[in-house]
Design a protein around this motif. Structure first.
Motif, mmCIF file in Angstrom:
data_model
loop_
_atom_site.group_PDB
_atom_site.id
_atom_site.type_symbol
_atom_site.label_atom_id
_atom_site.label_comp_id
_atom_site.label_asym_id
_atom_site.label_seq_id
_atom_site.Cartn_x
_atom_site.Cartn_y
_atom_site.Cartn_z
ATOM 1 N N LYS A 1 -3.592 -9.257 -21.637
ATOM 2 C CA LYS A 1 -3.608 -7.908 -21.090
ATOM 3 C C LYS A 1 -5.055 -7.441 -20.983
ATOM 4 O O LYS A 1 -5.873 -7.723 -21.858
ATOM 5 C CB LYS A 1 -2.861 -6.951 -22.012
ATOM 6 N N TYR B 1 -0.814 4.405 -21.422
ATOM 7 C CA TYR B 1 0.517 4.867 -21.796
ATOM 8 C C TYR B 1 0.510 5.805 -22.998
ATOM 9 O O TYR B 1 1.423 6.593 -23.188
ATOM 10 C CB TYR B 1 1.395 3.673 -22.176
ATOM 11 N N THR C 1 11.626 0.300 -16.839
ATOM 12 C CA THR C 1 12.043 -0.810 -15.988
ATOM 13 C C THR C 1 11.770 -0.509 -14.533
ATOM 14 O O THR C 1 11.776 0.646 -14.102
ATOM 15 C CB THR C 1 13.547 -1.097 -16.156
ATOM 16 N N ILE D 1 -1.162 -5.005 -13.475
ATOM 17 C CA ILE D 1 0.035 -4.170 -13.448
ATOM 18 C C ILE D 1 1.002 -4.657 -12.373
ATOM 19 O O ILE D 1 2.213 -4.801 -12.600
ATOM 20 C CB ILE D 1 -0.331 -2.691 -13.191
ATOM 21 N N THR E 1 2.460 -8.405 -13.049
ATOM 22 C CA THR E 1 3.382 -8.522 -14.180
ATOM 23 C C THR E 1 4.636 -7.679 -13.983
ATOM 24 O O THR E 1 5.463 -7.575 -14.891
ATOM 25 C CB THR E 1 2.692 -8.104 -15.496
ATOM 26 N N ARG F 1 5.001 -4.428 -13.616
ATOM 27 C CA ARG F 1 5.045 -3.140 -14.309
ATOM 28 C C ARG F 1 4.901 -1.956 -13.367
ATOM 29 O O ARG F 1 5.038 -0.814 -13.790
ATOM 30 C CB ARG F 1 3.956 -3.082 -15.389
ATOM 31 N N LEU G 1 3.004 3.235 -12.217
ATOM 32 C CA LEU G 1 3.695 2.570 -13.321
ATOM 33 C C LEU G 1 5.165 2.961 -13.340
ATOM 34 O O LEU G 1 5.506 4.141 -13.287
ATOM 35 C CB LEU G 1 3.048 2.963 -14.657
#
Length: 724
Positions: free
Chosen positions: A507, A515, A577, A703, A706, A708, A722
Motif C-alpha cells: 500500500k 480514511y 464495497t 486505489i 485494487t 477500491r 473511494l
C-alpha cells in the motif's frame, strides 16, 4: 534450476486430557474452555479444530459464529454436522440447512435450521446436553426462503431457538452468520434501508442542535421507521444476550471492518445487554486488529497461541497428512520490477502444463490420490490456466468463482478437480474429496490458509505449486528456513507473517490516513443510529445516545453530504464495497450477456473491457480502463479544495455526480474511439463515494487497480472516488 522444492514437516497438535463426546480435545481447545469472559485471541493452524470452540462454553446456552462469506459459513455447518453426529453421537432430527449448503438449492419446506437430538445426555464439561440447534443467518442462506419474506423467516427461526433455550439447561444453540447480516440485525437496520438513510442525514445535518427525545421519536415515525417493524427485527436477536461470539478468519478484516466490529460489539453491550465471551480466531493473526479491539471495547484480552502447541510428531491425527512439498516452479517473464514479475509469472503459469514434471505429478494425482494445488494471483490467471488445462487434458474442472465460463467449467458437484478464488478456497473452506485445485487471488496469508484445504481426506503426498519468475526463484536460496529443504509449519507461518513474499505490492504510505477521520466519524454514526433505533423500539431514555452525540458533535462538521438522503444507508454496511454490475463477454466470436452481476473492481483488475450499446463487454484477459469524465470538473475540484481548507471530506453519490457535475463513465473501444457505459452508470446511481482530496497518480493508480474506487484524471493528479 526449474524447480525449487521445500518439504513441509508433519503437523501435530498438543493434546489435552479432556474429552468432548468421544474426541480428545487439543490443548488450545481445553485452554479456551477455561476462559469464561473477556476477549480471547486464538491462533492455531488451519484444520486444527478452531470451529469446535463454538462448543467450548458450558456456562452459556448460545454461541454465535461470524464467518466472512457464505461459502465458509456453509463449510462450517457441514463440519459441525460431522462433529456432532460422529463424536457427540447426536442424531439429526432436522437438516434442511445442511442440505441447502450441500446441494445449493432448497425444498419447499426449507428452513435455515438443523436440529440434533440424543436419547442419552452428552457430557458438556459438567453440563448435560440433549439437543443442539444450528441456524444460518446470511443473505444467501435466508434468500432461499424469500417467498416467505426474509425477516419473517428470521423471526420464525429465532422464536424456535428462543423456545429451545428458555429454561432448558439441556439444550444448546449455535447461530452461524456473515457479519454483514448480523451487523444490520444488531443495528435494527435490517430491511429499513431508505428510512435509516434519512435518519442518518438528519443526525449529520442537525446533530449539534438540542432536541428532545420526543422530537427524535416523532422524526423517526415521519421518515418511516415503524416501531412494530423495528420490534420484529429485535425479536431475531433474543438469543444473543447470553452468548459466546466467535469471529473466524479475523485476519481478513481491515481498518474499515474493524470500525464496524467495534460499533457492533459496543451496541451488543449497551443496547442488547450482551455480557459474553469474544473469541477472535485465525491461523494468521491480524496484529492491528488485536491491538485495537481490546482498547476500544475496554475488555480484558487473553492470548491462546495454538501455533506454540504445534509438534512434528504425535499420537493423534496429522493436520497435514502425508508429506507436503511446496514447489516453486521457474517461469521466464519480461517483468521490469518485482511486482510485474510476480504477476506475469502467475499469468504465464499455464506454461507449467506442458512440462514433464507437471504431467508426471498430475498422472499420479489421478491414479494414486496425490493432491496438487496451484497458487495464482488473479481470477483471470486462473481462468486462463483452466482454458489451457481443458485444451490439453480435455477435463473441465468445477469452477468456484462467480465469473466462471460454462465452456471450460463443469457443473458436476462431485467432480474432484476445482478452480476457485482465495475467498472460496483460501479462507477456511474445506474440499476434502478434491485431488487437484487452482487458487486465485492469493495473498501471503491465503498461501498459509490454503495449504491442506484441497484433498484433506487423502493421506498421500500433497504438492503446492507456485509459479515464480526466474530471478525471484534464485532469491529463495537466501531464505534461511528454505536452505535445508525442510520447514516446519511454525517456521512457515512466521515467514509468511513477517517477510514472506516481499515482492507483493505494498500500500502507498498514508493510505490509512485518507480514511481515518471519516472512519472515526462513521463509527460513531453507526452507534448513534443503533441507539436511536433502540430508543424507538423500547421507549427507554438513552443517556448513551446523548453521550455519543456530544462526542461526535465536532466530527460531524468534517463531513459534507452531497447525496440523496436515501443513499446514506451505505454507511451502515459492514464493509466498504464496490458496485455489482452486469456484463457481457465475447466468446468464440459471439456476445453473451449474463443475468448475474459481478464486482466492478474485479472486472477492472482482470479483464480487457469494451462497450457495446452502453453495456460493459469483457473482451479478454488483461486490465480494464474505465475513465470518469466530468463536464463540470472544475466546479467539483473547487468544492473539494474548499472543503480541504476546512478539514472536511466530501460524501457524494453517483446520481449527484452525474446530474450536477455531468460525470460519465467512458471506455476506449477501437482506434481510440470512446463509448459511454450507460448501463453501468444506471447500476451506479445509489453508489456512495468518499472524495478526500486531489491525489498523486501513484495513489490514484493503487486505489483504482485494487478495486477500491474510481478516478477522475486531472491535468495534475487525480480525484479518487473511494467506494463506501
Amino acid at each position: 534450476m526449474s524447480e525449487y522444492i521445500v518439504t513441509l514437516l508433519p503437523v501435530y497438535m498438543e493434546s489435552s486430557g479432556e474429552y468432548l463426546g468421544s474426541v480428545r480435545l487439543r490443548k488450545f481447545q481445553k485452554d479456551l474452555v477455561d476462559v469464561k469472559d473477556g476477549i480471547v485471541l486464538l491462533s492455531a493452524p488451519t484444520g486444527s479444530g478452531k470451529t469446535v470452540t463454538l462448543l467450548t462454553d458450558p456456562d452459556r446456552r448460545v454461541a454465535i459464529g461470524l464467518y466472512p462469506n457464505n461459502e465458509l459459513l456453509c463449510s462450517q455447518i457441514a463440519g459441525l454436522h460431522s462433529f456432532i453426529n460422529n463424536y457427540l453421537e447426536m442424531k439429526p432430527d432436522k437438516t434442511s440447512l445442511l442440505e441447502y449448503c450441500v446441494k445449493g438449492y432448497v425444498e419447499i419446506d426449507y428452513s435455515p435450521l438443523n436440529i440434533y437430538v440424543s436419547d442419552k445426555p452428552v457430557d458438556f464439561f459438567g453440563r448435560k446436553i440433549k439437543e443442539i440447534g444450528i441456524a444460518g443467518f446470511s443473505g444467501e442462506v435466508v434468500k432461499a426462503v424469500a417467498n416467505k419474506g426474509k425477516l419473517n423467516e428470521l423471526i420464525r427461526v429465532s422464536d424456535e431457538l428462543g423456545k429451545m433455550i428458555e429454561k432448558n439447561e439441556d439444550k444448546y444453540v449455535i447461530v452461524l452468520a456473515t457479519p454483514d447480516t448480523f451487523f444490520l440485525l444488531v443495528l435494527y437496520a435490517y430491511s429499513n434501508f431508505d428510512a435509516v438513510g434519512r435518519l442518518l442525514h438528519y443526525i449529520i445535518t442537525y446533530g449539534n442542535e438540542v432536541f428532545s427525545f420526543e422530537d427524535l421519536d416523532e422524526l423517526m415515525r415521519k421518515i418511516g421507521l415503524i416501531r412494530e417493524k423495528l420490534a420484529n427485527v429485535a425479536r431475531v436477536l433474543l438469543p444473543v444476550r447470553e452468548s459466546t461470539i466467535f469471529i473466524d478468519e479475523y485476519h481478513l478484516y481491515g481498518f474499515y471492518e474493524l470500525s464496524s466490529f467495534t460499533a457492533l460489539l459496543y451496541l451488543l453491550k449497551h443496547v442488547h445487554g450482551w455480557e459474553g465471551r469474544l473469541v477472535l480466531s485465525s491461523a494468521t493473526p491480524n496484529f492491528v486488529f488485536q491491538e485495537k479491539i481490546g482498547e476500544k471495547l475496554g475488555m480484558n484480552v487473553k492470548q491462546i497461541n495454538g501455533l506454540n502447541q504445534v509438534k512434528e510428531t504425535g499420537d493423534g491425527d496429522e493436520l497435514v497428512r502425508g508429506p507436503t512439498n511446496i514447489v516453486f516452479m521457474d517461469v521466464k517473464t519480461k517483468g521490469r520490477n518485482r511486482v510485474s514479475k510476480l504477476y506475469m509469472s502467475s499469468e504465464l503459469a499455464y506454461d507449467l502444463l506442458n512440462r514433464e514434471f507437471f504431467k508426471k505429478q498430475f498422472k499420479k494425482c489421478l491414479k494414486s490420490g496425490k493432491r496438487i494445488m496451484v497458487m495464482l494471483e488473479k481470477v483471470s490467471h486462473a481462468e486462463l490456466f483452466t482454458e489451457k488445462f481443458y485444451s490439453i487434458y480435455g477435463v473441465k474442472p468445477k469452477c468456484a468463482y462467480s465469473m466462471f465460463r460454462e465452456d471450460i467449467c463443469s457443473e458436476n458437484e462431485d467432480w474432484n478437480i476445482i478452480v476457485g478464488t482465495g475467498a472460496k478456497i483460501g479462507q477456511g473452506v474445506e474440499y476434502p474429496g478434491v485431488i487437484f485445485g487452482v487458487v486465485a487471488r492469493i495473498e501471503s496469508t491465503d498461501f498459509l490458509q490454503s495449504i491442506s484445504r484441497v484433498g484433506r481426506k487423502y493421506p498421500g503426498e500433497s504438492i503446492v505449486l507456485v509459479p515464480l519468475d526466474t530471478e525471484l526463484l534464485k532469491e529463495l536460496d537466501n531464505v534461511e528456513i528454505f536452505s535445508r529443504g525442510k520447514v516446519s509449519y511454525v517456521e512457515l507461518a512466521k515467514w509468511v507473517e513477517n517477510d514472506g513474499r516481499p515482492y507483493m505490492k505494498k500500500k502507498p504510505s498514508g493510505f490509512e490516513n485518507i480514511y481515518s477521520t471519516f472512519i472515526s466519524i462513521r463509527e460513531r454514526l453507526v452507534k448513534l443510529v443503533g441507539l436511536a433505533l433502540h430508543y424507538r423500539v423500547s421507549g427507554a431514555y438513552m443517556e448513551e445516545y446523548m453521550k455519543q452525540l456530544k462526542q461526535i458533535s465536532g466530527g460531524l462538521e468534517n463531513i459534507f453530504i452531497h447525496s440523496s438522503p436515501d443513499n446514506l444507508y451505505t454507511l451502515l454496511m459492514f464493509r466498504a464495497t464496490g458496485p455489482s454490475v452486469h456484463y457481457c463477454r465475447e466468446l468464440k466470436g459471439e456476445l453473451k450477456c449474463f443475468d448475474r452481476g459481478e464486482d466492478l473492481g474485479t472486472i477492472i483488475r482482470n479483464y480487457d473491457i469494451s462497450s457495446r450499446d452502453g453495456r460493459l463487454v469483457i473482451k479478454g484477459f488483461g486490465r480494464g480502463e474505465i475513465n470518469v469524465e466530468c463536464e463540470n470538473i472544475q466546479a467539483l475540484v473547487d468544492l473539494v479544495n474548499l472543503l480541504k481548507q476546512d478539514g472536511k471530506r466530501l460524501l457524494i453519490d453517483w446520481y449527484t455526480l452525474k446530474n450536477i457535475y455531468k460525470c460519465s463513465l467512458r471506455v476506449e473501444v477501437n482506434d481510440g474511439a470512446v463509448e459511454l457505459l450507460t448501463s453501468v452508470e444506471t447500476e451506479l446511481e445509489d453508489q456512495l463515494f468518499l472524495i478526500p482530496e486531489i491525489m498523486n497518480d501513484e495513489f490514484a493508480e493503487y486505489i483504482y487497480r485494487t478495486g477500491r474506487g474510481l478516478r477522475v484524471k486531472l491535468n495534475k493528479g487525480s480525484l479518487i472516488l473511494l467506494y463506501i
